[in-house]
Design a protein around this motif. Structure first.
Motif, PDB file in Angstrom:
ATOM      1  N   GLU A 161     -47.429  36.572  69.626  1.00  0.00           N
ATOM      2  CA  GLU A 161     -46.984  35.324  69.195  1.00  0.00           C
ATOM      3  C   GLU A 161     -47.934  34.967  68.084  1.00  0.00           C
ATOM      4  O   GLU A 161     -49.059  35.174  67.990  1.00  0.00           O
ATOM      5  N   VAL A 184     -51.406  29.629  64.632  1.00  0.00           N
ATOM      6  CA  VAL A 184     -52.073  29.244  63.261  1.00  0.00           C
ATOM      7  C   VAL A 184     -53.582  28.947  63.574  1.00  0.00           C
ATOM      8  O   VAL A 184     -53.849  28.400  64.729  1.00  0.00           O
ATOM      9  N   ARG A 185     -54.475  29.100  62.698  1.00  0.00           N
ATOM     10  CA  ARG A 185     -55.989  28.488  62.799  1.00  0.00           C
ATOM     11  C   ARG A 185     -56.223  28.133  61.119  1.00  0.00           C
ATOM     12  O   ARG A 185     -55.615  28.424  60.116  1.00  0.00           O
ATOM     13  N   PRO A 208     -55.629  25.123  66.689  1.00  0.00           N
ATOM     14  CA  PRO A 208     -54.766  24.339  66.533  1.00  0.00           C
ATOM     15  C   PRO A 208     -54.502  22.920  67.438  1.00  0.00           C
ATOM     16  O   PRO A 208     -54.008  22.014  66.757  1.00  0.00           O
ATOM     17  N   THR A 209     -54.925  22.930  68.334  1.00  0.00           N
ATOM     18  CA  THR A 209     -54.749  21.659  69.070  1.00  0.00           C
ATOM     19  C   THR A 209     -55.582  20.566  68.507  1.00  0.00           C
ATOM     20  O   THR A 209     -55.302  19.585  69.036  1.00  0.00           O
ATOM     21  N   ILE A 264     -46.414  18.834  59.771  1.00  0.00           N
ATOM     22  CA  ILE A 264     -46.218  20.164  60.547  1.00  0.00           C
ATOM     23  C   ILE A 264     -44.992  20.919  59.797  1.00  0.00           C
ATOM     24  O   ILE A 264     -44.830  22.124  59.761  1.00  0.00           O
ATOM     25  N   ASP A 285     -45.424  24.691  59.388  1.00  0.00           N
ATOM     26  CA  ASP A 285     -44.548  25.894  60.084  1.00  0.00           C
ATOM     27  C   ASP A 285     -43.832  26.528  58.878  1.00  0.00           C
ATOM     28  O   ASP A 285     -43.856  27.986  59.224  1.00  0.00           O
ATOM     29  N   GLU A 307     -40.091  30.022  69.418  1.00  0.00           N
ATOM     30  CA  GLU A 307     -40.442  29.415  70.530  1.00  0.00           C
ATOM     31  C   GLU A 307     -40.416  27.910  70.418  1.00  0.00           C
ATOM     32  O   GLU A 307     -41.039  27.334  69.482  1.00  0.00           O
ATOM     33  N   ASP A 311     -40.455  27.634  75.416  1.00  0.00           N
ATOM     34  CA  ASP A 311     -42.221  27.406  75.678  1.00  0.00           C
ATOM     35  C   ASP A 311     -42.378  26.619  76.680  1.00  0.00           C
ATOM     36  O   ASP A 311     -41.588  25.581  76.769  1.00  0.00           O
ATOM     37  N   GLY A 329     -51.159  32.410  79.742  1.00  0.00           N
ATOM     38  CA  GLY A 329     -52.226  32.212  80.184  1.00  0.00           C
ATOM     39  C   GLY A 329     -52.798  32.943  81.413  1.00  0.00           C
ATOM     40  O   GLY A 329     -53.578  32.476  82.124  1.00  0.00           O
ATOM     41  N   GLY A 351     -51.917  36.669  77.593  1.00  0.00           N
ATOM     42  CA  GLY A 351     -53.049  35.905  77.913  1.00  0.00           C
ATOM     43  C   GLY A 351     -54.554  36.666  77.846  1.00  0.00           C
ATOM     44  O   GLY A 351     -54.524  37.931  77.334  1.00  0.00           O
ATOM     45  N   TYR A 352     -55.461  35.972  77.942  1.00  0.00           N
ATOM     46  CA  TYR A 352     -56.815  36.617  77.446  1.00  0.00           C
ATOM     47  C   TYR A 352     -57.167  37.618  78.373  1.00  0.00           C
ATOM     48  O   TYR A 352     -58.127  38.479  77.856  1.00  0.00           O
ATOM     49  N   PRO A 407     -55.748  35.540  71.072  1.00  0.00           N
ATOM     50  CA  PRO A 407     -55.497  35.571  69.618  1.00  0.00           C
ATOM     51  C   PRO A 407     -56.319  36.379  68.599  1.00  0.00           C
ATOM     52  O   PRO A 407     -57.529  36.093  68.841  1.00  0.00           O
TER      53      PRO A 407
HETATM   54  P1  C2E Z   1     -48.589  27.550  72.831  1.00  0.00           P
HETATM   55  O1  C2E Z   1     -47.422  27.783  72.094  1.00  0.00           O
HETATM   56  O2  C2E Z   1     -48.443  27.174  74.344  1.00  0.00           O
HETATM   57  O3  C2E Z   1     -49.784  28.597  72.736  1.00  0.00           O
HETATM   58  C1  C2E Z   1     -50.286  29.105  73.636  1.00  0.00           C
HETATM   59  C2  C2E Z   1     -51.988  28.816  73.668  1.00  0.00           C
HETATM   60  O4  C2E Z   1     -52.449  29.119  74.820  1.00  0.00           O
HETATM   61  C3  C2E Z   1     -52.555  29.240  72.475  1.00  0.00           C
HETATM   62  O5  C2E Z   1     -53.341  28.445  71.975  1.00  0.00           O
HETATM   63  C4  C2E Z   1     -53.172  30.697  73.042  1.00  0.00           C
HETATM   64  O6  C2E Z   1     -54.500  30.862  72.214  1.00  0.00           O
HETATM   65  C5  C2E Z   1     -53.664  29.928  74.357  1.00  0.00           C
HETATM   66  N1  C2E Z   1     -53.819  30.927  75.172  1.00  0.00           N
HETATM   67  C6  C2E Z   1     -53.194  32.116  75.363  1.00  0.00           C
HETATM   68  N2  C2E Z   1     -53.702  32.991  76.563  1.00  0.00           N
HETATM   69  C7  C2E Z   1     -54.498  32.178  76.978  1.00  0.00           C
HETATM   70  C8  C2E Z   1     -55.147  32.336  78.249  1.00  0.00           C
HETATM   71  O7  C2E Z   1     -55.274  33.346  78.986  1.00  0.00           O
HETATM   72  N3  C2E Z   1     -56.086  31.330  78.754  1.00  0.00           N
HETATM   73  C9  C2E Z   1     -56.029  29.901  78.333  1.00  0.00           C
HETATM   74  N4  C2E Z   1     -56.798  29.121  78.338  1.00  0.00           N
HETATM   75  N5  C2E Z   1     -55.315  30.019  77.086  1.00  0.00           N
HETATM   76  C10 C2E Z   1     -54.647  30.861  76.313  1.00  0.00           C
HETATM   77  P2  C2E Z   1     -53.813  28.005  70.533  1.00  0.00           P
HETATM   78  O8  C2E Z   1     -53.888  28.875  69.595  1.00  0.00           O
HETATM   79  O9  C2E Z   1     -54.957  27.357  70.510  1.00  0.00           O
HETATM   80  O10 C2E Z   1     -52.524  26.923  70.361  1.00  0.00           O
HETATM   81  C11 C2E Z   1     -52.221  25.771  70.858  1.00  0.00           C
HETATM   82  C12 C2E Z   1     -50.825  25.144  70.621  1.00  0.00           C
HETATM   83  O11 C2E Z   1     -50.798  25.017  69.325  1.00  0.00           O
HETATM   84  C13 C2E Z   1     -49.697  26.172  70.935  1.00  0.00           C
HETATM   85  O12 C2E Z   1     -49.432  25.973  72.321  1.00  0.00           O
HETATM   86  C14 C2E Z   1     -48.725  25.610  70.162  1.00  0.00           C
HETATM   87  O13 C2E Z   1     -47.936  24.562  70.723  1.00  0.00           O
HETATM   88  C15 C2E Z   1     -49.422  25.202  68.947  1.00  0.00           C
HETATM   89  N6  C2E Z   1     -49.625  26.095  67.824  1.00  0.00           N
HETATM   90  C16 C2E Z   1     -50.137  27.053  67.354  1.00  0.00           C
HETATM   91  N7  C2E Z   1     -49.710  27.639  66.129  1.00  0.00           N
HETATM   92  C17 C2E Z   1     -48.701  26.731  65.840  1.00  0.00           C
HETATM   93  C18 C2E Z   1     -47.779  26.848  64.749  1.00  0.00           C
HETATM   94  O14 C2E Z   1     -47.981  27.928  63.789  1.00  0.00           O
HETATM   95  N8  C2E Z   1     -46.799  26.093  64.610  1.00  0.00           N
HETATM   96  C19 C2E Z   1     -46.856  25.032  65.652  1.00  0.00           C
HETATM   97  N9  C2E Z   1     -45.675  24.317  65.219  1.00  0.00           N
HETATM   98  N10 C2E Z   1     -47.378  24.826  66.522  1.00  0.00           N
HETATM   99  C20 C2E Z   1     -48.431  25.734  66.802  1.00  0.00           C
END
Ligand code: C2E
Ligand code: CA
Ligand code: CA
Length: 723
Positions: A336, A339-340, A351-352, A364, A368, A427, A457, A515, A535-536, A541
């Motif tokens: 997947e 973005v950072r 991204p949060t 966005i 995107d 997604e 998603d 996750g 997941g981790y 990532p």
């Molecule tokens: P998401 O699409 O549900 O992405 C999965 C998030 O879960 C990612 O957080 C990932 O780093 C995190 N994750 C993966 N494995 C684990 C794990 O084992 N444990 C835990 N606690 N977390 C895990 P991330 O990278 O912080 O992204 C957060 C959200 O931001 C994403 O949720 C997505 O909704 C959004 N996002 C990220 N990049 C983009 C993008 O390019 N465009 C858009 N529209 N949204 C994005």
């Protein structure tokens, strides 16, 4: 004769005051003040009658422009024009004064004609705008205009300072969309409808309601310490629920509880507006109170908003990749793109901390596009370097889906890099579907028909009903983290998880569990027959260079290999198929018979050969989980096919594995073997297409009944839970 209008001259020097007085005396009543303090005394007493203030810039500078600042922040004073009298060489001060709200300036020495002319003009202009502002009601909705609301609200607070009032701001979620989709006329109609129910509820509580502009409304009402907010939210939204528009309309409320008159009404309204903005996009929160946290968060958001465009130009956004793994072989199966923001001061931002804001302010869409483009560029790059790539998924925000040219943009992006839509997974978060099903489903259907692979998603985070799954245009279900991370021992949770996985399989959807952090969770998912995980536990990532290394190291091709396994009782040969495939066990003592079947099925199955019944049972004992079907010869020395079948049916592990018996035509063993629990029968010599057909039928039937068996108890326990 009309009454003379009044001008206030604030000037330290008595001679100058006299000169100005003489210039303006004919037409105006001129009052003089020699200091800021005096000026305010006069203004407070006569503000309603003063049409203009002439202010000496020297006084203004000494006091840090505080006169202008104060005038411009106080309701009624705001409308009195201030003109600055400057020295010829004080350009900088003049500019500053204008920026603080002075409307014009004169320079010394005075030129009487010019002064008179300009003063006349400014006063005339003010009178006509006042006339305009005095239109009390907003033309469209009939609510008070912003200015009138401000002054009414101030009167209320000034008259009863001991009483507690709340300032309420109401906002229509996604209003722009209504205008864009249905046209402005429909938008106006909705505004009137909403304004009307807002007004009713505010008036019934003894308050005032106004329209701040656009789809933002404001009200002030006495707060009796009662919880009126829930009632207000319900009344307005319930009225809306029967509003004739195919799109669901939601209004939200922000409430600020002022303490006295410390702030201007404008600032109070701003805070109520902040409060409602803070819950934009949170689709199950309908009202919010202003607090300091919201205030500082909004400040932070404003800062981010001011930086984002430049950050994109400066390429501060980077795409990270988090691999997805196949649980059956622990191999990387996809990734997947996430973005950072690599911020020059703050470092790597998750991204949060910015995506929700970008979803609110619309940025966005730009981000995107950038992420999709960069992701495709990377895939191209890896491909050109000769790596076998895995499908990469990108996130498509809710806002994107409303974009009528989304499909064009995505097609353009993939083809620009010489890729096909099949190579990009999209997604789309579950809540998108529930928010506005019809429109979104159409858009997603279109994307799917173009060849993009659609992943839903965060499944389970919202309220999409399970039976909706059937109708949605999706290929892959990504289970929300909460399923995996919630108390793993809780029975219900476990049941629901395995129920969803079974259901998804039944609907031919692949499942990705998100996750996954511990070995224990991996095992649990394996037992539930989940296919993919992210997941981790496997990987966080990572930057694209690191992901490239990972790709490089996973390039060893799973060539077709043949391993021989020796058991006590005989020989087992395993023909491992390319990719991850189910296993077929062929039991026959005649090598050539096995060889024909291996040839027929090696594309589709990992084919395991056993040359006698005993070794077959031994193999089954250890590997029953992998085996999808057994082709079993009936006539074999020592342990024959009937015995194998009997043993298999007695053992609960192998009880359900479908078995097709193979035998010479005319042996008449068909009915006997069916009675022993065989699923079907194939006669030798083999006809390739009949073999394939029989196997397919038997496997499909077995899957169906397994589904039923699996689903029934889960369904029952679900019913129990919801009872
Ligand atoms: P998401 O699409 O549900 O992405 C999965 C998030 O879960 C990612 O957080 C990932 O780093 C995190 N994750 C993966 N494995 C684990 C794990 O084992 N444990 C835990 N606690 N977390 C895990 P991330 O990278 O912080 O992204 C957060 C959200 O931001 C994403 O949720 C997505 O909704 C959004 N996002 C990220 N990049 C983009 C993008 O390019 N465009 C858009 N529209 N949204 C994005
Ligand atoms: Ca995602
Ligand atoms: Ca997710």
């Amino acid at each position: 004769m009309a009454e003379k209008k009044t001008i206030l001259v604030v000037e330290e020097n008595a001679t100058n005051r006299k000169i100005l007085c003489r210039i303006l005396n004919d037409e105006y009543e001129v009052l003089g003040a020699e200091s800021e303090g005096q000026a305010f005394d006069i203004l407070n007493e006569k503000k309603k009658n003063i049409s203009l203030v002439l202010f000496d810039i020297v006084l203004l500078v000494i006091d840090g422009y505080s006169f202008l600042k104060k005038c411009k922040s106080e309701g009624e004073l705001q409308t009195i024009p201030v003109v600055v009298i400057a020295q010829n060489n004080s350009d900088i001060d003049v500019v500053k004064a204008l920026s603080f709200g002075a409307v014009d300036f004169f320079t010394k020495p005075y030129k009487p004609k010019i002064i008179k002319y300009r003063v006349d003009q400014i006063i005339n202009m003010r009178d006509s705008t006042r006339l305009f502002n005095n239109i009390e009601r907003d033309m469209l909705t009939g609510l008070y205009t912003k200015e009138v609301f401000h002054s009414r609200a101030r009167d209320l607070l000034e008259k009863k300072p001991y009483k507690q009032y709340d300032v309420v701001c109401m906002d229509i979620e996604n209003f722009k969309l209504v205008n864009d989709t249905y046209g402005e006329l429909e938008g106006d109609r909705l505004l009137c409808f909403v304004a009307d129910s807002f007004k009713k509820i505010i008036l019934s509580k003894g308050g005032y309601a106004g329209r701040l502009g656009g789809d933002v409304f404001v009200g002030i009402l006495p707060c009796f310490g009662q919880n009126y907010e829930v009632e207000m939210v319900n009344v307005v939204n319930e009225a809306l629920s029967s509003y004739p528009l195919s799109m669901k309309i939601v209004v939200k409320f922000g409430i600020y509880q002022p303490s006295g008159l410390k702030l201007t009404i404008r600032a109070m309204c701003d805070r109520a507006k902040f409060a409602v903005e803070s819950i934009k996009g949170k689709y199950d929160v309908l009202y919010s109170f202003y607090n300091e946290e919201i205030g500082s968060r909004l400040q932070e958001e404003q800062k981010i908003t001011s930086e984002m465009k430049l950050a994109l130009e400066m390429k501060q956004f980077q795409v990270y990749f988090q691999p997805k793994y196949n649980l059956h072989n622990d191999k990387i199966a996809g990734a997947e793109a996430l973005v950072r923001w690599v911020h020059p001061q703050k470092g790597v931002m998750q991204p949060t901390s910015f995506i929700p804001l970008f979803e609110k302010n619309g940025f966005i869409t730009d981000l995107d596009r950038y992420v999709w483009d960069n992701t495709c560029k990377k895939i191209r790059d890896w491909r050109d370097k000769g790596y076998k790539t895995v499908p990469i998924s990108v996130n498509v925000s809710r806002t994107d889906i409303y974009n009528p040219v989304l499909a064009d943009i995505l097609m353009e992006t993939v083809s620009k890099h010489g890729l096909t839509p099949e190579e990009l997974h999209l997604e789309i978060t579950e809540t998108s579907y529930t928010e506005n099903p019809k429109q979104i489903i159409n858009a997603v259907e279109n994307l799917k028909s173009l060849g993009f692979v659609i992943e839903m998603d965060d499944f389970g985070s919202g309220y999409s009903s399970l039976n909706m799954l059937n109708e949605l245009p999706i290929d892959i279900l990504k289970l929300d983290m909460k399923f995996i991370q919630n108390d793993s021992h809780e029975r219900n949770n476990k049941n629901i998880l395995s129920f969803i996985i079974s259901l998804a399989k039944w609907l031919d959807l692949l499942v990705v569990a998100e996750g996954v952090e511990t070995y224990e969770q991996v095992q649990r998912l394996r037992n539930m027959d989940c296919t993919y995980v992210q997941g981790y536990y496997y990987a966080k990532p990572m930057a694209s260079e690191d992901f490239e290394e990972l790709l490089k190291s996973s390039q060893v091709d799973d060539e077709e290999v043949s391993t021989k396994v020796y058991f006590d009782t005989g020989r087992i040969e395993v023909n491992i198929a390319k990719g991850e495939k189910k296993t077929m066990l062929i039991v026959d003592d005649v090598e050539i018979n096995r060889a024909v079947l291996v040839e027929t099925f090696k594309e589709k199955y990992t084919v395991v050969e056993a040359d006698n019944g005993a070794v077959a049972l031994e193999y089954l004992n250890e590997h029953f989980e992998e085996i999808e079907i057994v082709l079993l010869d009936l006539i074999m020395p020592v342990v024959d096919g009937f015995q194998v079948l009997c043993e298999m049916r007695k053992n609960e592990n192998t009880h359900n594995i479908p078995v097709i018996v193979t035998s010479q035509a005319g042996e008449n063993s068909e009915s006997k073997s069916l009675a022993f629990g065989a699923s079907d029968f194939i006669a030798k010599p083999y006809d390739r297409s009949i073999c394939i057909r029989r196997v397919e039928n038997v496997v499909a039937k077995a899957k169906l009944s397994l589904q039923e068996q699996k689903l029934r108890p889960i369904l029952n326990s679900l019913l129990e839970i919801f009872d």
